[in-house]
Write a protein that holds these residues in place. Structure first.
Motif, mmCIF file in Angstrom:
data_model
loop_
_atom_site.group_PDB
_atom_site.id
_atom_site.type_symbol
_atom_site.label_atom_id
_atom_site.label_comp_id
_atom_site.label_asym_id
_atom_site.label_seq_id
_atom_site.Cartn_x
_atom_site.Cartn_y
_atom_site.Cartn_z
ATOM 1 N N UNK A 30 16.809 -10.821 104.056
ATOM 2 C CA UNK A 30 17.637 -9.750 104.596
ATOM 3 C C UNK A 30 18.783 -9.427 103.666
ATOM 4 N N UNK A 31 18.787 -8.324 102.823
ATOM 5 C CA UNK A 31 19.868 -8.083 101.929
ATOM 6 C C UNK A 31 21.131 -7.218 102.714
ATOM 7 N N UNK A 32 20.572 -6.552 103.631
ATOM 8 C CA UNK A 32 21.799 -5.719 104.390
ATOM 9 C C UNK A 32 21.157 -5.319 105.685
ATOM 10 N N UNK A 33 22.139 -5.531 106.842
ATOM 11 C CA UNK A 33 21.642 -5.109 108.118
ATOM 12 C C UNK A 33 22.901 -4.656 108.837
ATOM 13 N N UNK A 34 22.621 -3.402 109.523
ATOM 14 C CA UNK A 34 23.862 -2.732 110.351
ATOM 15 C C UNK A 34 22.907 -2.536 111.419
ATOM 16 N N UNK A 35 23.966 -2.103 112.577
ATOM 17 C CA UNK A 35 23.688 -1.711 113.956
ATOM 18 C C UNK A 35 24.516 -0.583 114.475
ATOM 19 N N UNK A 36 23.954 0.198 115.276
ATOM 20 C CA UNK A 36 24.411 1.252 116.152
ATOM 21 C C UNK A 36 24.017 0.954 117.467
ATOM 22 N N UNK A 45 27.929 -6.387 121.767
ATOM 23 C CA UNK A 45 28.153 -7.825 121.287
ATOM 24 C C UNK A 45 26.698 -8.488 120.737
ATOM 25 N N UNK A 46 25.690 -8.219 121.436
ATOM 26 C CA UNK A 46 24.505 -8.898 120.970
ATOM 27 C C UNK A 46 23.800 -8.012 119.718
ATOM 28 N N UNK A 47 24.005 -6.663 119.504
ATOM 29 C CA UNK A 47 23.750 -5.970 118.181
ATOM 30 C C UNK A 47 24.744 -6.395 117.228
ATOM 31 N N UNK A 48 25.766 -6.808 117.295
ATOM 32 C CA UNK A 48 26.638 -7.193 116.259
ATOM 33 C C UNK A 48 26.300 -8.656 115.871
ATOM 34 N N UNK A 49 25.821 -9.510 116.866
ATOM 35 C CA UNK A 49 25.401 -10.908 116.559
ATOM 36 C C UNK A 49 24.262 -10.867 115.908
ATOM 37 N N UNK A 50 23.246 -10.122 116.266
ATOM 38 C CA UNK A 50 22.053 -10.109 115.567
ATOM 39 C C UNK A 50 22.029 -9.953 114.086
ATOM 40 N N UNK A 51 22.997 -8.823 113.683
ATOM 41 C CA UNK A 51 23.199 -8.683 112.279
ATOM 42 C C UNK A 51 23.761 -9.916 111.729
ATOM 43 N N UNK A 52 24.849 -10.619 112.271
ATOM 44 C CA UNK A 52 25.403 -11.891 111.595
ATOM 45 C C UNK A 52 24.392 -12.942 111.578
#
Length: 104
Positions: A30-36, A45-52
């Motif tokens: 995974x080179x880059x992952x973003x969420x909305x 919070x879970x959207x942010x955490x999954x990207x981390x």
């Protein structure tokens, strides 16, 4: 994000939470992952955490992430909010499937 490999959207029809993941991979990583996200605080919070959890990891490393892993990572969720973790896990798995099918 410029030129993602995949964009996936998952929606919980019961509560209306929506999570979109944009992912760019490079050599099975995974080179880059973003969420909305649109929805409750746990969904964001879970959207942010999954990207981390996914950023910089090999695809094979994150394939087996579970809802329980995500709930633990965010420090716990009320039982009524565990659907937010499932939404994020479902979106991640959908993105991984699309990445795999695009390479086949």
């Amino acid at each position: 994000m410029e030129k993602p490999d995949v964009i996936v959207t998952q929606e919980n029809p019961v509560c209306g939470d929506v999570l979109e993941l944009s992912v760019r991979s490079d050599h099975d990583q995974i080179a880059q992952i973003r969420f909305r996200a649109k929805g409750c605080v746990p969904a964001v919070a879970c959207g942010s955490a999954i990207t981390e959890l996914a950023q910089g990891k090999m695809l094979a490393e994150i394939t087996n992430l579970t809802r329980e892993n995500l709930i633990e990572y965010v420090g716990g969720l009320p039982a009524a909010s565990s659907h937010a973790a499932q939404l994020a896990i479902d979106a991640l798995h959908q993105a991984l499937e699309k990445i795999s099918s695009n390479r086949a």
